[in-house]
Design a protein around this motif. Structure first.
Motif, PDB file in Angstrom:
ATOM      1  N   LEU A  87       3.573  14.863   5.445  1.00 24.25           N
ATOM      2  CA  LEU A  87       2.482  14.723   4.472  1.00 24.25           C
ATOM      3  C   LEU A  87       2.856  15.440   3.169  1.00 24.25           C
ATOM      4  CD1 LEU A  87      -0.463  13.830   3.883  1.00 24.25           C
ATOM      5  CD2 LEU A  87      -1.207  16.053   4.760  1.00 24.25           C
ATOM      6  N   ILE A  88       3.420  16.638   3.313  1.00 26.89           N
ATOM      7  CA  ILE A  88       3.835  17.391   2.126  1.00 26.89           C
ATOM      8  C   ILE A  88       4.956  16.642   1.405  1.00 26.89           C
ATOM      9  CG2 ILE A  88       4.854  19.567   1.327  1.00 26.89           C
ATOM     10  CD1 ILE A  88       3.471  20.872   3.798  1.00 26.89           C
ATOM     11  N   GLY A  89       5.865  16.072   2.193  1.00 23.92           N
ATOM     12  CA  GLY A  89       6.972  15.326   1.588  1.00 23.92           C
ATOM     13  C   GLY A  89       6.496  14.089   0.856  1.00 23.92           C
ATOM     14  N   LEU A  90       5.544  13.376   1.483  1.00 25.67           N
ATOM     15  CA  LEU A  90       5.022  12.148   0.866  1.00 25.67           C
ATOM     16  C   LEU A  90       4.418  12.454  -0.499  1.00 25.67           C
ATOM     17  CD1 LEU A  90       4.213   9.115   1.072  1.00 25.67           C
ATOM     18  CD2 LEU A  90       2.108   9.872   2.215  1.00 25.67           C
ATOM     19  N   PHE A  91       3.626  13.522  -0.561  1.00 23.75           N
ATOM     20  CA  PHE A  91       2.946  13.830  -1.824  1.00 23.75           C
ATOM     21  C   PHE A  91       3.741  14.763  -2.730  1.00 23.75           C
ATOM     22  CE2 PHE A  91      -0.551  11.947   0.439  1.00 23.75           C
ATOM     23  CZ  PHE A  91      -1.234  11.295  -0.565  1.00 23.75           C
ATOM     24  N   GLY A  92       4.768  15.430  -2.163  1.00 23.11           N
ATOM     25  CA  GLY A  92       5.513  16.391  -2.960  1.00 23.11           C
ATOM     26  C   GLY A  92       6.840  15.886  -3.489  1.00 23.11           C
ATOM     27  N   PHE A  93       7.466  14.950  -2.767  1.00 24.70           N
ATOM     28  CA  PHE A  93       8.815  14.553  -3.163  1.00 24.70           C
ATOM     29  C   PHE A  93       8.988  13.054  -3.349  1.00 24.70           C
ATOM     30  CE2 PHE A  93       9.486  18.783  -1.617  1.00 24.70           C
ATOM     31  CZ  PHE A  93      10.428  19.280  -2.493  1.00 24.70           C
ATOM     32  N   GLN A  94       7.931  12.296  -3.172  1.00 21.68           N
ATOM     33  CA  GLN A  94       8.015  10.848  -3.426  1.00 21.68           C
ATOM     34  C   GLN A  94       7.235  10.573  -4.697  1.00 21.68           C
ATOM     35  OE1 GLN A  94       9.469   8.732  -1.061  1.00 21.68           O
ATOM     36  NE2 GLN A  94       9.557  10.033   0.735  1.00 21.68           N
ATOM     37  N   THR A  95       7.608   9.521  -5.408  1.00 18.23           N
ATOM     38  CA  THR A  95       6.860   9.192  -6.611  1.00 18.23           C
ATOM     39  C   THR A  95       5.989   7.956  -6.384  1.00 18.23           C
ATOM     40  OG1 THR A  95       6.984   8.384  -8.877  1.00 18.23           O
ATOM     41  CG2 THR A  95       8.934   8.037  -7.505  1.00 18.23           C
ATOM     42  N   GLY A  96       4.783   8.034  -6.901  1.00 14.29           N
ATOM     43  CA  GLY A  96       3.856   6.915  -6.808  1.00 14.29           C
ATOM     44  C   GLY A  96       4.299   5.714  -7.632  1.00 14.29           C
ATOM     45  N   LYS A  97       5.358   5.898  -8.429  1.00 11.67           N
ATOM     46  CA  LYS A  97       5.894   4.764  -9.192  1.00 11.67           C
ATOM     47  C   LYS A  97       6.581   3.786  -8.249  1.00 11.67           C
ATOM     48  CE  LYS A  97       6.388   7.801 -13.150  1.00 11.67           C
ATOM     49  NZ  LYS A  97       7.256   8.807 -13.779  1.00 11.67           N
ATOM     50  N   ASN A  98       7.041   4.268  -7.077  1.00 14.61           N
ATOM     51  CA  ASN A  98       7.757   3.415  -6.124  1.00 14.61           C
ATOM     52  C   ASN A  98       6.934   3.027  -4.904  1.00 14.61           C
ATOM     53  OD1 ASN A  98       9.985   3.753  -7.781  1.00 14.61           O
ATOM     54  ND2 ASN A  98      10.759   5.480  -6.606  1.00 14.61           N
ATOM     55  N   ILE A  99       6.027   3.906  -4.486  1.00 11.53           N
ATOM     56  CA  ILE A  99       5.260   3.604  -3.277  1.00 11.53           C
ATOM     57  C   ILE A  99       3.777   3.920  -3.502  1.00 11.53           C
ATOM     58  CG2 ILE A  99       7.091   3.976  -1.554  1.00 11.53           C
ATOM     59  CD1 ILE A  99       5.789   6.787  -1.152  1.00 11.53           C
ATOM     60  N   ASP A 100       2.944   3.246  -2.693  1.00 10.11           N
ATOM     61  CA  ASP A 100       1.502   3.509  -2.722  1.00 10.11           C
ATOM     62  C   ASP A 100       1.229   4.571  -1.664  1.00 10.11           C
ATOM     63  OD1 ASP A 100      -1.221   3.584  -2.632  1.00 10.11           O
ATOM     64  OD2 ASP A 100      -1.482   1.464  -2.107  1.00 10.11           O
ATOM     65  N   LYS A 101       1.178   5.837  -2.091  1.00 15.52           N
ATOM     66  CA  LYS A 101       1.071   6.941  -1.138  1.00 15.52           C
ATOM     67  C   LYS A 101      -0.198   6.844  -0.290  1.00 15.52           C
ATOM     68  CE  LYS A 101       3.451  10.081  -4.315  1.00 15.52           C
ATOM     69  NZ  LYS A 101       3.436  11.403  -4.961  1.00 15.52           N
ATOM     70  N   PHE A 102      -1.298   6.422  -0.914  1.00 19.62           N
ATOM     71  CA  PHE A 102      -2.568   6.409  -0.182  1.00 19.62           C
ATOM     72  C   PHE A 102      -2.638   5.274   0.843  1.00 19.62           C
ATOM     73  CE2 PHE A 102      -3.842   9.452  -3.391  1.00 19.62           C
ATOM     74  CZ  PHE A 102      -4.608  10.333  -2.635  1.00 19.62           C
ATOM     75  N   SER A 103      -1.676   4.316   0.795  1.00 17.42           N
ATOM     76  CA  SER A 103      -1.658   3.271   1.823  1.00 17.42           C
ATOM     77  C   SER A 103      -1.049   3.822   3.108  1.00 17.42           C
ATOM     78  CB  SER A 103      -0.848   2.066   1.341  1.00 17.42           C
ATOM     79  OG  SER A 103       0.537   2.391   1.313  1.00 17.42           O
ATOM     80  N   LYS A 104      -0.440   4.994   3.037  1.00 15.75           N
ATOM     81  CA  LYS A 104       0.272   5.548   4.190  1.00 15.75           C
ATOM     82  C   LYS A 104      -0.514   6.633   4.924  1.00 15.75           C
ATOM     83  CE  LYS A 104       4.762   4.551   2.149  1.00 15.75           C
ATOM     84  NZ  LYS A 104       5.137   3.507   3.122  1.00 15.75           N
ATOM     85  N   ILE A 105      -1.682   6.980   4.415  1.00 16.45           N
ATOM     86  CA  ILE A 105      -2.456   8.058   5.044  1.00 16.45           C
ATOM     87  C   ILE A 105      -3.940   7.689   5.096  1.00 16.45           C
ATOM     88  CG2 ILE A 105      -0.901   9.911   4.301  1.00 16.45           C
ATOM     89  CD1 ILE A 105      -3.589  10.336   2.326  1.00 16.45           C
ATOM     90  N   GLN A 106      -4.688   8.526   5.840  1.00  9.46           N
ATOM     91  CA  GLN A 106      -6.142   8.368   5.918  1.00  9.46           C
ATOM     92  C   GLN A 106      -6.773   9.047   4.707  1.00  9.46           C
ATOM     93  OE1 GLN A 106      -8.078   7.689   9.054  1.00  9.46           O
ATOM     94  NE2 GLN A 106      -6.227   6.864   9.995  1.00  9.46           N
ATOM     95  N   PHE A 107      -7.710   8.370   4.075  1.00  4.51           N
ATOM     96  CA  PHE A 107      -8.410   9.031   2.970  1.00  4.51           C
ATOM     97  C   PHE A 107      -9.838   8.509   2.867  1.00  4.51           C
ATOM     98  CE2 PHE A 107      -8.711   5.735  -0.323  1.00  4.51           C
ATOM     99  CZ  PHE A 107      -7.782   4.799   0.120  1.00  4.51           C
ATOM    100  N   ILE A 108     -10.643   9.263   2.135  1.00  3.22           N
ATOM    101  CA  ILE A 108     -11.996   8.806   1.821  1.00  3.22           C
ATOM    102  C   ILE A 108     -12.123   8.816   0.302  1.00  3.22           C
ATOM    103  CG2 ILE A 108     -13.111   9.595   3.944  1.00  3.22           C
ATOM    104  CD1 ILE A 108     -13.906  12.164   2.491  1.00  3.22           C
ATOM    105  N   LEU A 109     -13.116   8.093  -0.201  1.00  9.29           N
ATOM    106  CA  LEU A 109     -13.341   8.123  -1.645  1.00  9.29           C
ATOM    107  C   LEU A 109     -14.447   9.112  -1.962  1.00  9.29           C
ATOM    108  CD1 LEU A 109     -13.169   4.424  -2.911  1.00  9.29           C
ATOM    109  CD2 LEU A 109     -11.483   6.241  -3.214  1.00  9.29           C
ATOM    110  N   GLY A 110     -14.210   9.946  -2.961  1.00  7.21           N
ATOM    111  CA  GLY A 110     -15.240  10.860  -3.407  1.00  7.21           C
ATOM    112  C   GLY A 110     -16.339  10.103  -4.146  1.00  7.21           C
TER     113      GLY A 110
END
Ligand code: FE
Length: 229
Positions: free
Chosen positions: A78-101
């Motif tokens: 999880l830390i790697g996905l959000f810390g070392f990957q760029t959202g320019k290449n992948i949709d990070k939120f498609s890979k994890i559980q999230f809710i909308l504020g």
């Protein structure tokens, strides 16, 4: 030129947070450490965001950002996905559980202690970063877990001490060959004494015996990007 002792700066305690934003139904987020509540009336926080990041672009456009506070057990993936990957290449939120504020911006809802929703009320150019002053709109606890500090991530999750004390015994460690390899991309250290439990690798597995498709749990680099230390 004056030589600074950079170790002194590690004494400034920091947390581990995922800052998220979005625009036109697209979302992105990234790990930040530089975040602090600066006033209570009104409740306001300051977040420092790198100018190169996609998250910054979304914050600039929407004027909104949320903070998800990582817990101590947050996995390196999880830390790697959000810390070392760029959202320019992948949709990070498609890979994890999230809710909308309530402000329409995503909040990570796995391994998160609490979250804060904000709207930007001011910003300051800080060279490589922009400091966003956010007024808190909503905030909530999700669990009673302890938040992860940056020092904990660096010292414990990075492998300098056992990651899971319950499964690690010093007397066992003496029977295990000690071998360490450092990722040249992100600095993660694979230590054979601890393995990589988040990826299912037991303690005691030597680097050469890791599967060929094993990748750095933080940045996703392949084995050939590691050097023995
Ligand atoms: Fe790495």
């Amino acid at each position: 030129m004056k030589i600074l002792n950079l170790d002194a700066l590690f004494a400034l305690n920091c947390g581990m947070y995922i800052i998220s934003s979005g625009y036109n139904d697209k979302y992105n987020g990234m790990i930040i450490n530089a975040l602090v509540q600066v006033t209570a009336f009104p409740n306001q926080i300051i977040a420092s965001v790198n100018k190169e990041s996609l998250t910054l672009k979304y914050i600039e456009k929407s004027g909104l950002f949320n903070i998800s506070v990582l817990d101590k057990d947050a996995p390196l993936q999880l830390i790697g996905l959000f810390g070392f990957q760029t959202g320019k290449n992948i949709d990070k939120f498609s890979k994890i559980q999230f809710i909308l504020g309530k402000n329409g911006i995503p909040i990570v809802n796995d391994h998160i202690v609490s979250y804060v929703e904000t709207k930007v009320v001011s910003k300051l150019d800080a060279g490589t970063h922009v400091l966003f002053l956010g007024e808190v709109l909503e905030s909530e606890f999700l669990t009673k877990a302890e938040p992860m500090t940056y020092n904990y991530y660096r010292d414990v999750k990075g492998g300098k001490v056992p990651r899971t004390a319950a499964t690690f015994h010093p007397e066992e460690a003496e029977k295990i060959e000690i071998e360490r390899h450092r990722c040249t991309v992100c600095g993660y250290i694979y230590d054979s004494r601890y393995g990589d439990p988040d990826s299912g690798v037991d303690c005691g597995v030597l680097f050469q015996d890791l599967p060929e498709d094993w990748v750095c749990p933080i940045c996703g680099a392949k084995k050939d990007k590691f050097v023995k230390i």
